[in-house]
Design an enzyme around this catalytic site. Structure first.
Site, PDB file in Angstrom:
ATOM      1  N   PRO A 130       0.793  -1.228   0.000  1.00  0.00           N
ATOM      2  CA  PRO A 130       0.000   0.000   0.000  1.00  0.00           C
ATOM      3  C   PRO A 130       0.831   1.286   0.000  1.00  0.00           C
ATOM      4  O   PRO A 130       1.872   1.365   0.646  1.00  0.00           O
ATOM      5  CB  PRO A 130      -0.818  -0.100   1.297  1.00  0.00           C
ATOM      6  CG  PRO A 130      -0.112  -1.096   2.134  1.00  0.00           C
ATOM      7  CD  PRO A 130       0.524  -2.066   1.178  1.00  0.00           C
ATOM      8  N   ASN A 131       0.311   2.229  -0.756  1.00  0.00           N
ATOM      9  CA  ASN A 131       0.852   3.596  -0.853  1.00  0.00           C
ATOM     10  C   ASN A 131       2.145   3.698  -1.651  1.00  0.00           C
ATOM     11  O   ASN A 131       2.627   4.800  -1.890  1.00  0.00           O
ATOM     12  CB  ASN A 131       1.035   4.226   0.546  1.00  0.00           C
ATOM     13  CG  ASN A 131      -0.282   4.287   1.297  1.00  0.00           C
ATOM     14  OD1 ASN A 131      -1.254   4.821   0.772  1.00  0.00           O
ATOM     15  ND2 ASN A 131      -0.344   3.700   2.480  1.00  0.00           N
ATOM     16  N   ARG A 160       4.826  10.898  -2.571  1.00  0.00           N
ATOM     17  CA  ARG A 160       4.603  10.603  -1.158  1.00  0.00           C
ATOM     18  C   ARG A 160       5.869  10.897  -0.333  1.00  0.00           C
ATOM     19  O   ARG A 160       6.917  10.311  -0.570  1.00  0.00           O
ATOM     20  CB  ARG A 160       4.281   9.112  -1.054  1.00  0.00           C
ATOM     21  CG  ARG A 160       4.192   8.585   0.324  1.00  0.00           C
ATOM     22  CD  ARG A 160       4.198   7.065   0.323  1.00  0.00           C
ATOM     23  NE  ARG A 160       4.015   6.590   1.673  1.00  0.00           N
ATOM     24  CZ  ARG A 160       4.263   5.371   2.076  1.00  0.00           C
ATOM     25  NH1 ARG A 160       4.702   4.467   1.215  1.00  0.00           N
ATOM     26  NH2 ARG A 160       4.064   5.030   3.312  1.00  0.00           N
ATOM     27  N   TYR A 218      11.074   8.969   0.902  1.00  0.00           N
ATOM     28  CA  TYR A 218      11.034   7.936  -0.145  1.00  0.00           C
ATOM     29  C   TYR A 218      11.625   8.376  -1.488  1.00  0.00           C
ATOM     30  O   TYR A 218      11.686   7.573  -2.418  1.00  0.00           O
ATOM     31  CB  TYR A 218       9.583   7.477  -0.351  1.00  0.00           C
ATOM     32  CG  TYR A 218       8.986   6.845   0.898  1.00  0.00           C
ATOM     33  CD1 TYR A 218       9.455   5.624   1.373  1.00  0.00           C
ATOM     34  CD2 TYR A 218       7.967   7.480   1.605  1.00  0.00           C
ATOM     35  CE1 TYR A 218       8.923   5.049   2.522  1.00  0.00           C
ATOM     36  CE2 TYR A 218       7.417   6.914   2.752  1.00  0.00           C
ATOM     37  CZ  TYR A 218       7.903   5.697   3.210  1.00  0.00           C
ATOM     38  OH  TYR A 218       7.382   5.124   4.341  1.00  0.00           O
ATOM     39  N   ASN A 260       8.056  -5.564  -1.060  1.00  0.00           N
ATOM     40  CA  ASN A 260       7.950  -4.471  -0.088  1.00  0.00           C
ATOM     41  C   ASN A 260       6.476  -4.420   0.296  1.00  0.00           C
ATOM     42  O   ASN A 260       5.649  -3.856  -0.430  1.00  0.00           O
ATOM     43  CB  ASN A 260       8.409  -3.144  -0.699  1.00  0.00           C
ATOM     44  CG  ASN A 260       8.408  -2.021   0.333  1.00  0.00           C
ATOM     45  OD1 ASN A 260       7.846  -2.157   1.418  1.00  0.00           O
ATOM     46  ND2 ASN A 260       9.035  -0.910  -0.012  1.00  0.00           N
ATOM     47  N   ALA A 270       3.196  -0.915   4.742  1.00  0.00           N
ATOM     48  CA  ALA A 270       2.647  -0.920   6.110  1.00  0.00           C
ATOM     49  C   ALA A 270       2.181  -2.313   6.555  1.00  0.00           C
ATOM     50  O   ALA A 270       2.213  -2.627   7.747  1.00  0.00           O
ATOM     51  CB  ALA A 270       1.497   0.073   6.207  1.00  0.00           C
ATOM     52  N   GLU A 323      12.785  -9.388   1.284  1.00  0.00           N
ATOM     53  CA  GLU A 323      12.028  -8.251   1.840  1.00  0.00           C
ATOM     54  C   GLU A 323      12.835  -6.974   1.619  1.00  0.00           C
ATOM     55  O   GLU A 323      14.026  -6.923   1.947  1.00  0.00           O
ATOM     56  CB  GLU A 323      11.814  -8.490   3.344  1.00  0.00           C
ATOM     57  CG  GLU A 323      11.127  -7.337   4.046  1.00  0.00           C
ATOM     58  CD  GLU A 323      10.960  -7.584   5.559  1.00  0.00           C
ATOM     59  OE1 GLU A 323      11.406  -8.639   6.066  1.00  0.00           O
ATOM     60  OE2 GLU A 323      10.391  -6.700   6.222  1.00  0.00           O
ATOM     61  N   HIS A 331      12.802  -2.648   2.107  1.00  0.00           N
ATOM     62  CA  HIS A 331      12.213  -1.381   2.558  1.00  0.00           C
ATOM     63  C   HIS A 331      13.092  -0.239   2.073  1.00  0.00           C
ATOM     64  O   HIS A 331      14.324  -0.294   2.236  1.00  0.00           O
ATOM     65  CB  HIS A 331      12.069  -1.338   4.082  1.00  0.00           C
ATOM     66  CG  HIS A 331      11.140  -2.397   4.569  1.00  0.00           C
ATOM     67  ND1 HIS A 331       9.777  -2.312   4.376  1.00  0.00           N
ATOM     68  CD2 HIS A 331      11.378  -3.587   5.151  1.00  0.00           C
ATOM     69  CE1 HIS A 331       9.220  -3.409   4.855  1.00  0.00           C
ATOM     70  NE2 HIS A 331      10.156  -4.205   5.317  1.00  0.00           N
ATOM     71  N   ARG A 386      12.926   4.934  12.445  1.00  0.00           N
ATOM     72  CA  ARG A 386      11.612   5.591  12.398  1.00  0.00           C
ATOM     73  C   ARG A 386      10.769   5.153  13.610  1.00  0.00           C
ATOM     74  O   ARG A 386      11.301   4.647  14.590  1.00  0.00           O
ATOM     75  CB  ARG A 386      10.950   5.291  11.046  1.00  0.00           C
ATOM     76  CG  ARG A 386      11.795   5.787   9.870  1.00  0.00           C
ATOM     77  CD  ARG A 386      11.147   5.523   8.546  1.00  0.00           C
ATOM     78  NE  ARG A 386       9.890   6.237   8.422  1.00  0.00           N
ATOM     79  CZ  ARG A 386       8.984   6.005   7.459  1.00  0.00           C
ATOM     80  NH1 ARG A 386       9.230   5.075   6.551  1.00  0.00           N
ATOM     81  NH2 ARG A 386       7.873   6.692   7.397  1.00  0.00           N
TER      82      ARG A 386
HETATM   83  C1  DQA Z   1       8.260   1.039   3.791  1.00  0.00           C
HETATM   84  C2  DQA Z   1       8.331   1.262   5.303  1.00  0.00           C
HETATM   85  C3  DQA Z   1       6.977   1.022   5.943  1.00  0.00           C
HETATM   86  O1  DQA Z   1       7.055   1.233   7.344  1.00  0.00           O
HETATM   87  C4  DQA Z   1       5.948   1.982   5.376  1.00  0.00           C
HETATM   88  O2  DQA Z   1       4.668   1.720   5.917  1.00  0.00           O
HETATM   89  C5  DQA Z   1       5.920   2.005   3.888  1.00  0.00           C
HETATM   90  C6  DQA Z   1       7.169   1.895   3.152  1.00  0.00           C
HETATM   91  C7  DQA Z   1       9.582   1.387   3.097  1.00  0.00           C
HETATM   92  O3  DQA Z   1       9.760   0.962   1.966  1.00  0.00           O
HETATM   93  O4  DQA Z   1      10.422   2.102   3.664  1.00  0.00           O
HETATM   94  O5  DQA Z   1       4.875   2.207   3.282  1.00  0.00           O
HETATM   95  O6  DQA Z   1       7.998  -0.331   3.548  1.00  0.00           O
END
Ligand code: DQA
Length: 142
Positions: free
Chosen positions: A9-10, A17, A22, A71, A74, A95, A97, A104
């Site tokens: 998501p997102n 964003r 990011y 990835n 959240a 995985e 990120h 964070r």
């Molecule tokens: C994320 C880190 C997560 O905590 C966050 O909710 C994201 C992006 C990252 O790529 O840094 O949406 O996965």
């Protein structure tokens, strides 16, 4: 090799964003670069804002893909269902990120994905996706 990148998501909003966290590049732009670099391989991309769709995609590709770069955004911090899907399939999952989740908020420090992933790349920006692909390609040769 047949590698799929799955974003949660997102991450469709990358570039717009929170660019201070990011970056300014959209994933579409970055993915275009990846497809050029890995033109000898089959690279696919899937993004969803929905947990169930992510579970279904992992199930769908997880027995045939040579690797999954995930990835879960959240859902990393909340989803037992995604962790169970990863444990169920045979493809190795890396995985990724983009941000260093450990500097964070505390709720980002725990990942349900990490215990079932083959490895984890955190905090190296979008390069983490490329590093994950490089690892999958290299490890298939050994
Ligand atoms: C994320 C880190 C997560 O905590 C966050 O909710 C994201 C992006 C990252 O790529 O840094 O949406 O996965």
């Amino acid at each position: 090799m047949n590698i799929i990148i799955i974003n949660g998501p997102n991450l469709n909003l990358l570039g717009k964003r929170e660019p201070e966290i990011y970056g300014k590049l959209s994933f579409k732009e970055y993915y275009q670069e990846l497809t050029e670099i890995y033109s000898d391989h089959t690279l696919t991309y899937f993004q969803s804002n929905s947990e169930g769709e992510l579970v279904s995609k992992i199930q769908e590709v997880g027995f045939t893909a040579d690797g999954i770069v995930l990835n879960a955004a959240a859902y990393t911090h909340t989803s037992v269902a995604i962790a169970d899907a990863i444990a169920a399939v045979t493809a190795p999952v890396i995985e990724v990120h983009i941000s260093n989740v450990h500097v964070r908020e505390a709720f980002r420090h725990h990942s349900y994905v990490s215990a079932v992933a083959q490895g984890i790349i955190i905090g190296l920006g979008l390069s983490g996706y490329k590093l994950a692909i490089d690892f999958l390609l290299e490890s298939s040769q050994t």
